[in-house]
Motif scaffolding. Sequence first.
Motif, PDB file in Angstrom:
ATOM      1  N   ASP A  86      13.922  -5.848   2.440  1.00  0.00           N
ATOM      2  CA  ASP A  86      14.616  -5.513   1.516  1.00  0.00           C
ATOM      3  C   ASP A  86      15.027  -3.856   1.335  1.00  0.00           C
ATOM      4  O   ASP A  86      15.909  -3.624   0.364  1.00  0.00           O
ATOM      5  CB  ASP A  86      13.874  -6.123   0.234  1.00  0.00           C
ATOM      6  CG  ASP A  86      13.939  -7.448   0.186  1.00  0.00           C
ATOM      7  OD1 ASP A  86      14.699  -8.232   1.037  1.00  0.00           O
ATOM      8  OD2 ASP A  86      13.299  -8.173  -0.652  1.00  0.00           O
ATOM      9  N   ILE A 142      12.236   0.776  -7.458  1.00  0.00           N
ATOM     10  CA  ILE A 142      11.214  -0.427  -7.769  1.00  0.00           C
ATOM     11  C   ILE A 142      10.980  -0.725  -6.303  1.00  0.00           C
ATOM     12  O   ILE A 142       9.613  -1.276  -6.413  1.00  0.00           O
ATOM     13  CB  ILE A 142      11.980  -1.502  -8.374  1.00  0.00           C
ATOM     14  CG1 ILE A 142      12.668  -0.943  -9.877  1.00  0.00           C
ATOM     15  CG2 ILE A 142      11.131  -2.861  -8.535  1.00  0.00           C
ATOM     16  CD1 ILE A 142      13.391  -1.914 -10.476  1.00  0.00           C
ATOM     17  N   ARG A 143      11.752  -1.036  -5.360  1.00  0.00           N
ATOM     18  CA  ARG A 143      11.497  -1.866  -4.086  1.00  0.00           C
ATOM     19  C   ARG A 143      10.229  -0.633  -3.390  1.00  0.00           C
ATOM     20  O   ARG A 143       9.397  -1.357  -2.711  1.00  0.00           O
ATOM     21  CB  ARG A 143      12.586  -2.123  -3.209  1.00  0.00           C
ATOM     22  CG  ARG A 143      13.369  -3.254  -3.629  1.00  0.00           C
ATOM     23  CD  ARG A 143      14.624  -3.687  -2.962  1.00  0.00           C
ATOM     24  NE  ARG A 143      15.098  -4.765  -3.302  1.00  0.00           N
ATOM     25  CZ  ARG A 143      16.459  -5.456  -2.813  1.00  0.00           C
ATOM     26  NH1 ARG A 143      17.094  -4.534  -2.158  1.00  0.00           N
ATOM     27  NH2 ARG A 143      16.754  -6.526  -3.305  1.00  0.00           N
ATOM     28  N   SER A 184      18.550  -2.179   0.365  1.00  0.00           N
ATOM     29  CA  SER A 184      19.047  -1.255  -0.722  1.00  0.00           C
ATOM     30  C   SER A 184      19.683  -0.079  -0.035  1.00  0.00           C
ATOM     31  O   SER A 184      20.636   0.366  -0.542  1.00  0.00           O
ATOM     32  CB  SER A 184      17.648  -0.783  -1.195  1.00  0.00           C
ATOM     33  OG  SER A 184      17.377  -1.710  -2.352  1.00  0.00           O
ATOM     34  N   TRP A 211      22.749   1.593 -10.238  1.00  0.00           N
ATOM     35  CA  TRP A 211      22.052   0.363  -9.941  1.00  0.00           C
ATOM     36  C   TRP A 211      21.209   0.100  -8.688  1.00  0.00           C
ATOM     37  O   TRP A 211      20.205  -0.095  -8.647  1.00  0.00           O
ATOM     38  CB  TRP A 211      22.877  -1.012 -10.141  1.00  0.00           C
ATOM     39  CG  TRP A 211      23.143  -1.063 -11.588  1.00  0.00           C
ATOM     40  CD1 TRP A 211      24.364  -0.966 -12.438  1.00  0.00           C
ATOM     41  CD2 TRP A 211      22.247  -1.728 -12.719  1.00  0.00           C
ATOM     42  NE1 TRP A 211      24.361  -1.195 -13.621  1.00  0.00           N
ATOM     43  CE2 TRP A 211      23.047  -1.665 -13.933  1.00  0.00           C
ATOM     44  CE3 TRP A 211      21.072  -2.216 -12.691  1.00  0.00           C
ATOM     45  CZ2 TRP A 211      22.413  -2.365 -15.097  1.00  0.00           C
ATOM     46  CZ3 TRP A 211      20.306  -2.509 -13.794  1.00  0.00           C
ATOM     47  CH2 TRP A 211      21.164  -2.525 -15.053  1.00  0.00           C
ATOM     48  N   TYR A 212      21.749   0.559  -7.525  1.00  0.00           N
ATOM     49  CA  TYR A 212      21.203   0.527  -6.313  1.00  0.00           C
ATOM     50  C   TYR A 212      20.167   1.367  -6.074  1.00  0.00           C
ATOM     51  O   TYR A 212      19.136   1.055  -5.513  1.00  0.00           O
ATOM     52  CB  TYR A 212      22.386   0.652  -5.003  1.00  0.00           C
ATOM     53  CG  TYR A 212      23.505  -0.449  -5.025  1.00  0.00           C
ATOM     54  CD1 TYR A 212      22.997  -2.061  -5.177  1.00  0.00           C
ATOM     55  CD2 TYR A 212      24.623  -0.445  -4.736  1.00  0.00           C
ATOM     56  CE1 TYR A 212      23.904  -2.851  -4.797  1.00  0.00           C
ATOM     57  CE2 TYR A 212      25.449  -1.260  -4.639  1.00  0.00           C
ATOM     58  CZ  TYR A 212      25.028  -2.614  -4.750  1.00  0.00           C
ATOM     59  OH  TYR A 212      25.841  -3.643  -4.427  1.00  0.00           O
ATOM     60  N   GLN A 213      20.237   2.605  -6.652  1.00  0.00           N
ATOM     61  CA  GLN A 213      19.215   3.559  -6.446  1.00  0.00           C
ATOM     62  C   GLN A 213      17.958   3.271  -7.449  1.00  0.00           C
ATOM     63  O   GLN A 213      16.959   3.544  -7.109  1.00  0.00           O
ATOM     64  CB  GLN A 213      19.805   5.093  -6.954  1.00  0.00           C
ATOM     65  CG  GLN A 213      20.716   5.497  -5.941  1.00  0.00           C
ATOM     66  CD  GLN A 213      21.244   6.972  -6.500  1.00  0.00           C
ATOM     67  OE1 GLN A 213      21.634   7.061  -7.447  1.00  0.00           O
ATOM     68  NE2 GLN A 213      21.840   7.628  -5.496  1.00  0.00           N
ATOM     69  N   ARG A 214      18.274   2.450  -8.719  1.00  0.00           N
ATOM     70  CA  ARG A 214      17.063   1.988  -9.503  1.00  0.00           C
ATOM     71  C   ARG A 214      16.431   0.962  -8.724  1.00  0.00           C
ATOM     72  O   ARG A 214      15.274   0.902  -8.835  1.00  0.00           O
ATOM     73  CB  ARG A 214      17.642   1.742 -10.795  1.00  0.00           C
ATOM     74  CG  ARG A 214      16.733   0.805 -11.756  1.00  0.00           C
ATOM     75  CD  ARG A 214      15.864   2.222 -12.301  1.00  0.00           C
ATOM     76  NE  ARG A 214      14.744   1.790 -13.194  1.00  0.00           N
ATOM     77  CZ  ARG A 214      13.364   1.785 -12.722  1.00  0.00           C
ATOM     78  NH1 ARG A 214      12.993   2.352 -11.685  1.00  0.00           N
ATOM     79  NH2 ARG A 214      12.312   1.328 -13.414  1.00  0.00           N
ATOM     80  N   SER A 215      17.258   0.111  -8.180  1.00  0.00           N
ATOM     81  CA  SER A 215      16.670  -1.018  -7.415  1.00  0.00           C
ATOM     82  C   SER A 215      15.790  -0.676  -6.039  1.00  0.00           C
ATOM     83  O   SER A 215      14.593  -1.077  -5.944  1.00  0.00           O
ATOM     84  CB  SER A 215      17.800  -2.078  -6.753  1.00  0.00           C
ATOM     85  OG  SER A 215      17.146  -3.095  -5.960  1.00  0.00           O
ATOM     86  N   LEU A 216      16.411   0.552  -5.542  1.00  0.00           N
ATOM     87  CA  LEU A 216      15.389   1.052  -4.273  1.00  0.00           C
ATOM     88  C   LEU A 216      14.243   1.643  -4.860  1.00  0.00           C
ATOM     89  O   LEU A 216      13.190   1.464  -4.106  1.00  0.00           O
ATOM     90  CB  LEU A 216      16.315   2.089  -3.894  1.00  0.00           C
ATOM     91  CG  LEU A 216      15.729   2.939  -2.588  1.00  0.00           C
ATOM     92  CD1 LEU A 216      15.168   1.990  -1.251  1.00  0.00           C
ATOM     93  CD2 LEU A 216      16.768   4.092  -2.067  1.00  0.00           C
ATOM     94  N   ASN A 249      23.395  -0.757   0.795  1.00  0.00           N
ATOM     95  CA  ASN A 249      24.062  -0.881  -0.346  1.00  0.00           C
ATOM     96  C   ASN A 249      24.510   0.339  -0.995  1.00  0.00           C
ATOM     97  O   ASN A 249      25.697   0.535  -1.149  1.00  0.00           O
ATOM     98  CB  ASN A 249      23.411  -1.869  -1.441  1.00  0.00           C
ATOM     99  CG  ASN A 249      23.355  -3.206  -1.119  1.00  0.00           C
ATOM    100  OD1 ASN A 249      24.201  -3.742  -0.283  1.00  0.00           O
ATOM    101  ND2 ASN A 249      22.336  -3.998  -2.092  1.00  0.00           N
TER     102      ASN A 249
END
Length: 337
Positions: A28, A17-18, A32, A10-15, A35
Motif C-alpha cells: 500500500d 498515515i500509511r 501511495s 490528499w495522497y501525501q496525507r495518505s502516505l 499515486n
Amino acid sequence: MGEYSEALSWYQRSLEIRKIALSPNHPDLAHSYNNIGSVYGNMGEYSKALSSYERSLEIRKIALPPNHPDLATSYNSIGNVYRNMGEYSKALSSYQRSLEIRKIALPPNHFDLASSYNNIGMVYINMGEYSKARSMFERSLEIWKIALPSNHPNLAGSYNNIGMVYDKMGEYSKALSSYERSLEIRKIALPPNHPDLAASYNNIGIAYKNMGEHSKALTYYEKDLEISLKALPPNHPDLAASYNNIGEVYRNMGEYSKALSSHERSLEIRKIALPPNHPDFALSYNGIGLVYDKMKEYSKALSYFEKARIIWEKSLPPSHWYISHVKSNIDNVKKKM
C-alpha cells in the motif's frame, strides 16, 4: 492546477498515515508513491514524478512476486516519465520490461497489454521509427476493439496515434481521416474542456498545415490552445507545443512578428518545464531560426539552428530526420550570408 494540488495533498496525507500504520515495504505504500508520481507527472514535474515512481518500484520488487502486474505498472509509469523528459531509450527499455511482465501475467487481450503496445509506439514515433510505431498502434487498437465499447476514449487514442504515424510518413489525407475519427469519439466520450480534445484539434491542425491549408490549421490550433489554457497548468509542456505550432502557421502565412512571438512564448514555457537538453527545446530553436531566416536576419537564424542541432545530436538517434533537417537549414542560411 488547483485540482492537482488538492489531489497531491490528499495522497501525501495518505502516505503519512500509511508510513505510521504499515511496515516499510507494504504494497500500500508503493500504491501511495505511485499515486503521488501520477499527480506530479500530470503537473509536468517529471523529476519529482520519477522519484516517486522509483520508490514505488523499489517497494514492489521486495513485496511482490517477480511477474506481478503492479510491477509492470511501475515500469510503465517510469517509461511515461522518461518519454516526457525526452530520454527515449530509457523509456523504451522501461516500457518493454512492463510488456514482458504483462505478457506473462495477463490474458492475451487484456486492456493493459494494449496500453503497453501503445506506449512503445509513442516512443518509436519520438525516435523516428514510424513503421515500428504503426505496428504497435495497430496491435493496441486490435485489443481495444475487443476489450472496450466503441466510443471508449482509448480507441480515440489509438486512432489519434495512427494518424500521427501517417502524418510523419507524409500520408496527410490518411492522417486527417484518423484524427477526425479520434475527435468524433472524444466529443462523445469526454467533457468539453478535456486535454485530449485539445490534442485532437492540435493534430488536425498539423494535418491541415502539412496539406498547405494554413487558415484551417490556425483555426484548429487556436481551439487547441483555448482548451489547453483552461485545462492545464500555466507552464505545461503541451502549451509550449501549442504556441510552437501557432508560430509555424504564422511563419507560413508570412506574419513573422506573430510567429516569433509565439515561438518565444513556447521557448519560455519549455525552459521552465523541461530538462535542458530535451528534444523539444530544439523545436523552439529551429522554429525561431526559420522565422529569422524569413526576416533575412541570417546570423540570428544560424545561431538558433546551431542550438537546435546540438540538442538533437545529443538526444536523438543519428538517423532521425530532425538532424538532417536542421543541418540543411544551417547549410541554406550559410549560403545567404
